[in-house]
Design an enzyme around this catalytic site. Structure first.
Site, PDB file in Angstrom:
ATOM      1  N   HIS A 225       0.878  -1.182   0.000  1.00  0.00           N
ATOM      2  CA  HIS A 225       0.000   0.000   0.000  1.00  0.00           C
ATOM      3  C   HIS A 225       0.912   1.228   0.000  1.00  0.00           C
ATOM      4  O   HIS A 225       1.739   1.391  -0.901  1.00  0.00           O
ATOM      5  CB  HIS A 225      -0.936  -0.107   1.216  1.00  0.00           C
ATOM      6  CG  HIS A 225      -2.070   0.872   1.251  1.00  0.00           C
ATOM      7  ND1 HIS A 225      -2.396   1.712   0.215  1.00  0.00           N
ATOM      8  CD2 HIS A 225      -2.985   1.153   2.238  1.00  0.00           C
ATOM      9  CE1 HIS A 225      -3.443   2.448   0.546  1.00  0.00           C
ATOM     10  NE2 HIS A 225      -3.818   2.131   1.777  1.00  0.00           N
ATOM     11  N   HIS A 264      -1.583  -1.750 -10.326  1.00  0.00           N
ATOM     12  CA  HIS A 264      -2.599  -1.215  -9.416  1.00  0.00           C
ATOM     13  C   HIS A 264      -3.783  -2.167  -9.359  1.00  0.00           C
ATOM     14  O   HIS A 264      -4.107  -2.812 -10.360  1.00  0.00           O
ATOM     15  CB  HIS A 264      -3.062   0.177  -9.877  1.00  0.00           C
ATOM     16  CG  HIS A 264      -3.733   0.921  -8.783  1.00  0.00           C
ATOM     17  ND1 HIS A 264      -5.080   0.825  -8.550  1.00  0.00           N
ATOM     18  CD2 HIS A 264      -3.233   1.741  -7.824  1.00  0.00           C
ATOM     19  CE1 HIS A 264      -5.375   1.571  -7.499  1.00  0.00           C
ATOM     20  NE2 HIS A 264      -4.282   2.135  -7.032  1.00  0.00           N
ATOM     21  N   ASP A 315       2.867   5.910  -6.446  1.00  0.00           N
ATOM     22  CA  ASP A 315       4.103   5.825  -5.676  1.00  0.00           C
ATOM     23  C   ASP A 315       5.365   5.863  -6.533  1.00  0.00           C
ATOM     24  O   ASP A 315       6.457   6.108  -6.016  1.00  0.00           O
ATOM     25  CB  ASP A 315       4.119   4.522  -4.860  1.00  0.00           C
ATOM     26  CG  ASP A 315       3.001   4.512  -3.841  1.00  0.00           C
ATOM     27  OD1 ASP A 315       2.853   5.523  -3.146  1.00  0.00           O
ATOM     28  OD2 ASP A 315       2.284   3.506  -3.759  1.00  0.00           O
TER      29      ASP A 315
HETATM   30  C1  LIG Z   1      -0.695  -2.894  -6.392  1.00  0.00           C
HETATM   31  C2  LIG Z   1      -0.794  -4.400  -6.550  1.00  0.00           C
HETATM   32  C3  LIG Z   1      -0.839  -5.046  -5.165  1.00  0.00           C
HETATM   33  C4  LIG Z   1      -2.060  -4.713  -7.342  1.00  0.00           C
HETATM   34  O1  LIG Z   1      -2.308  -6.004  -7.224  1.00  0.00           O
HETATM   35  P1  LIG Z   1      -3.380  -6.837  -8.078  1.00  0.00           P
HETATM   36  O2  LIG Z   1      -4.145  -6.012  -9.021  1.00  0.00           O
HETATM   37  O3  LIG Z   1      -4.095  -7.621  -7.104  1.00  0.00           O
HETATM   38  O4  LIG Z   1      -2.447  -7.652  -8.986  1.00  0.00           O
HETATM   39  P2  LIG Z   1      -1.705  -8.963  -8.534  1.00  0.00           P
HETATM   40  O5  LIG Z   1      -0.804  -8.683  -7.397  1.00  0.00           O
HETATM   41  O6  LIG Z   1      -2.715 -10.031  -8.379  1.00  0.00           O
HETATM   42  O7  LIG Z   1      -0.873  -9.209  -9.854  1.00  0.00           O
HETATM   43  C5  LIG Z   1      -1.376  -9.672 -11.085  1.00  0.00           C
HETATM   44  C6  LIG Z   1      -0.206 -10.182 -11.892  1.00  0.00           C
HETATM   45  O8  LIG Z   1       0.667  -9.098 -12.247  1.00  0.00           O
HETATM   46  C7  LIG Z   1       1.936  -9.279 -11.627  1.00  0.00           C
HETATM   47  N1  LIG Z   1       2.338  -7.996 -11.063  1.00  0.00           N
HETATM   48  C8  LIG Z   1       1.549  -7.148 -10.378  1.00  0.00           C
HETATM   49  N2  LIG Z   1       2.253  -6.077  -9.994  1.00  0.00           N
HETATM   50  C9  LIG Z   1       3.498  -6.287 -10.455  1.00  0.00           C
HETATM   51  C10 LIG Z   1       4.662  -5.537 -10.370  1.00  0.00           C
HETATM   52  N3  LIG Z   1       4.681  -4.368  -9.710  1.00  0.00           N
HETATM   53  N4  LIG Z   1       5.785  -6.001 -10.920  1.00  0.00           N
HETATM   54  C11 LIG Z   1       5.773  -7.191 -11.567  1.00  0.00           C
HETATM   55  N5  LIG Z   1       4.687  -7.953 -11.697  1.00  0.00           N
HETATM   56  C12 LIG Z   1       3.558  -7.494 -11.139  1.00  0.00           C
HETATM   57  C13 LIG Z   1       1.713 -10.279 -10.523  1.00  0.00           C
HETATM   58  O9  LIG Z   1       2.893 -10.977 -10.200  1.00  0.00           O
HETATM   59  C14 LIG Z   1       0.661 -11.153 -11.129  1.00  0.00           C
HETATM   60  O10 LIG Z   1       1.270 -12.019 -12.045  1.00  0.00           O
HETATM   61  P3  LIG Z   1       0.737 -13.522 -12.224  1.00  0.00           P
HETATM   62  O11 LIG Z   1      -0.671 -13.391 -12.717  1.00  0.00           O
HETATM   63  O12 LIG Z   1       1.694 -14.107 -13.200  1.00  0.00           O
HETATM   64  O13 LIG Z   1       0.816 -14.133 -10.865  1.00  0.00           O
HETATM   65  C15 LIG Z   1       0.413  -4.967  -7.335  1.00  0.00           C
HETATM   66  O14 LIG Z   1       0.429  -4.447  -8.641  1.00  0.00           O
HETATM   67  C16 LIG Z   1       1.720  -4.676  -6.638  1.00  0.00           C
HETATM   68  O15 LIG Z   1       2.077  -5.385  -5.698  1.00  0.00           O
HETATM   69  N6  LIG Z   1       2.458  -3.613  -7.072  1.00  0.00           N
HETATM   70  C17 LIG Z   1       3.678  -3.255  -6.445  1.00  0.00           C
HETATM   71  C18 LIG Z   1       3.417  -2.579  -5.111  1.00  0.00           C
HETATM   72  C19 LIG Z   1       2.884  -1.191  -5.275  1.00  0.00           C
HETATM   73  O16 LIG Z   1       3.385  -0.400  -6.052  1.00  0.00           O
HETATM   74  N7  LIG Z   1       1.876  -0.857  -4.468  1.00  0.00           N
HETATM   75  C20 LIG Z   1       1.289   0.473  -4.455  1.00  0.00           C
HETATM   76  C21 LIG Z   1      -0.108   0.453  -5.002  1.00  0.00           C
HETATM   77  S1  LIG Z   1      -0.722   2.092  -5.182  1.00  0.00           S
END
Ligand SMILES: CC(C)(COP(=O)(O)OP(=O)(O)OC[C@H]1O[C@@H](n2cnc3c(N)ncnc32)[C@H](O)[C@@H]1OP(=O)(O)O)[C@@H](O)C(=O)NCCC(=O)NCCS
Length: 378
Positions: A225, A264, A315
């Site tokens: 987050h 996201h 971020d």
């Molecule tokens: C923000 C976040 C939690 C969103 O999650 P989500 O929509 O639930 O997406 P998921 O975590 O389920 O990811 C979906 C796929 O994309 C990939 N993915 C998601 N974010 C990624 C990233 N930042 N880098 C590389 N791969 C990523 C996941 O590994 C997953 O791959 P898979 O289907 O092969 O397992 C996720 O993108 C993330 O962890 N980002 C990095 C942390 C971040 O910047 N957080 C701030 C949010 S404002």
């Protein structure tokens, strides 16, 4: 509530509508963010953080006299009780600023006679107090941990200017203050994100505003987050140079590691907040004559789009912007809180207004009918 083998639980509650709200909305497909009906780009262009706080709490833009009174109220609440400063001086100097913020905001409750009241007038008064005070806590902690005197807040300054002033002991110039003010506008609300949902769950029990906000701060601290902005800068520092970006990204993707600041839960296109922060990162690079972090970020953005079709979130570029503003890495997430306090409190006020205890169900997937065995027989 077992439903057999097919799960009915939405993983991470994705797509579940858990509240009605007038405060803000995210259109993840179109990349649109609105606060109370106003597009974030319009507000970033024309408004101030103080005015946005008014908007989030009251559902409309203020008149000049309303804005003046509201700003005056916020500014008269910049100070924090001496006891809180004294308490913070007892904390270990290496304490995480988000943990300090969580603890110190919680203690403000003791000094607010309205802290446990949930009527609109009292809870707005408390929301005003915390919104005025939270930046003072974050800046004071940085001074305390570095053995410096705490800088008293200056009530002639905006929240953005005052924060940078208390942190550095010097006023920022107009361009930097305005960029920081817009950064606060951009982070103010984001619908039912994890920390805002947390504040609503706590407020829904009719616990006081401080309890709800303390819980929100705890949720924001996580690296998935608000903690992501600090993680982005750590990644950039670890990569170290533009020439090393490609290999780093390839390696991370090959090992299924996430690149912080990318992706996201809701946006499937450009996060509109990233559009502004990209611009600020570039401006700060020009101001400081240090373009490396901006160029590295741009390259990561390009690679993640090409390889995964993913976009930067709020971020991603705030990291290099704050870095070149000489803000310590671990204060990026507290700064997020200095802004998001406005959305959190807006949602808490809204929750109190038409409250229903938030109590979902879990899909039970454990065993049933087991019989207790005395410990000697296990
Ligand atoms: C923000 C976040 C939690 C969103 O999650 P989500 O929509 O639930 O997406 P998921 O975590 O389920 O990811 C979906 C796929 O994309 C990939 N993915 C998601 N974010 C990624 C990233 N930042 N880098 C590389 N791969 C990523 C996941 O590994 C997953 O791959 P898979 O289907 O092969 O397992 C996720 O993108 C993330 O962890 N980002 C990095 C942390 C971040 O910047 N957080 C701030 C949010 S404002």
């Amino acid at each position: 509530m077992s439903t057999g083998t097919e799960s009915t639980a939405a993983a991470g509650l994705r797509g579940v509508v858990a509240a009605q709200s007038k405060i803000g909305d995210v259109d993840g497909e179109k990349g649109v963010l609105i606060y109370q009906g106003y597009d974030i780009h319009d507000l970033a262009e024309h408004s101030t953080f103080e005015e946005v706080v008014y908007l989030l709490w009251n559902g409309r833009l203020p008149t000049q006299s309303e804005l003046d009174a509201h700003t005056e109220q916020l500014r008269s609440n910049y100070g924090i009780p001496a006891q809180v400063i004294e308490l913070m001086k007892q904390f270990p100097k290496d304490a995480d600023p988000m943990d300090v913020l969580r603890t110190a905001v919680s203690t403000l409750d003791f000094f607010d006679k309205d802290g446990h009241k949930t009527d609109r007038e009292s809870s707005t008064r408390t929301a005003t107090r915390i919104t005025g005070q939270i930046g003072t806590i974050a800046a004071a902690w940085d001074r305390i941990r570095n053995g410096k005197d705490v800088v008293k807040p200056d009530s002639s300054l905006s929240i953005a200017e005052n924060f940078l002033y208390m942190l550095r002991g010097e006023r920022p110039d107009a361009e930097e203050a305005r960029m920081f003010d817009i950064a606060l506008i951009l982070h103010a609300d984001h619908e039912l994100n994890a920390s805002t949902f947390t504040t609503r769950v706590v407020a829904g029990t009719l616990a006081g505003v401080y309890g709800a906000i303390t819980a929100g701060i705890a949720a924001l601290a996580g690296p998935l987050h608000g903690g992501a902005n600090t993680a982005v800068m750590k990644t950039l520092l670890e990569i170290g140079d533009l020439s090393a970006v490609d290999a780093f990204v390839d390696n991370a993707l090959a090992n299924k590691q996430k690149i912080m600041g990318i992706g996201h839960a809701v946006y499937r296109t450009e996060d509109p907040r990233a559009t502004w922060l990209r611009k600020f990162s570039k401006t700060m690079a020009e101001r400081k004559g240090e373009s490396k972090w901006f160029e590295m970020s741009q390259r990561i953005e390009q690679l993640m789009y090409e390889k995964k079709g993913m976009y930067p979130n709020v971020d991603f570029y705030s990291a290099s912007t704050y870095y070149l503003m000489d803000i310590p890495l671990d204060l990026y997430t507290p700064i997020f809180a200095v802004s998001r306090i406005s959305g959190w409190t807006g949602h808490v006020l809204e929750q109190y207004e038409n409250n229903k205890l938030i109590r979902p169900r879990a899909e039970y997937i454990g065993e049933r009918g087991l019989k207790y065995k005395p410990i000697s027989e296990r």
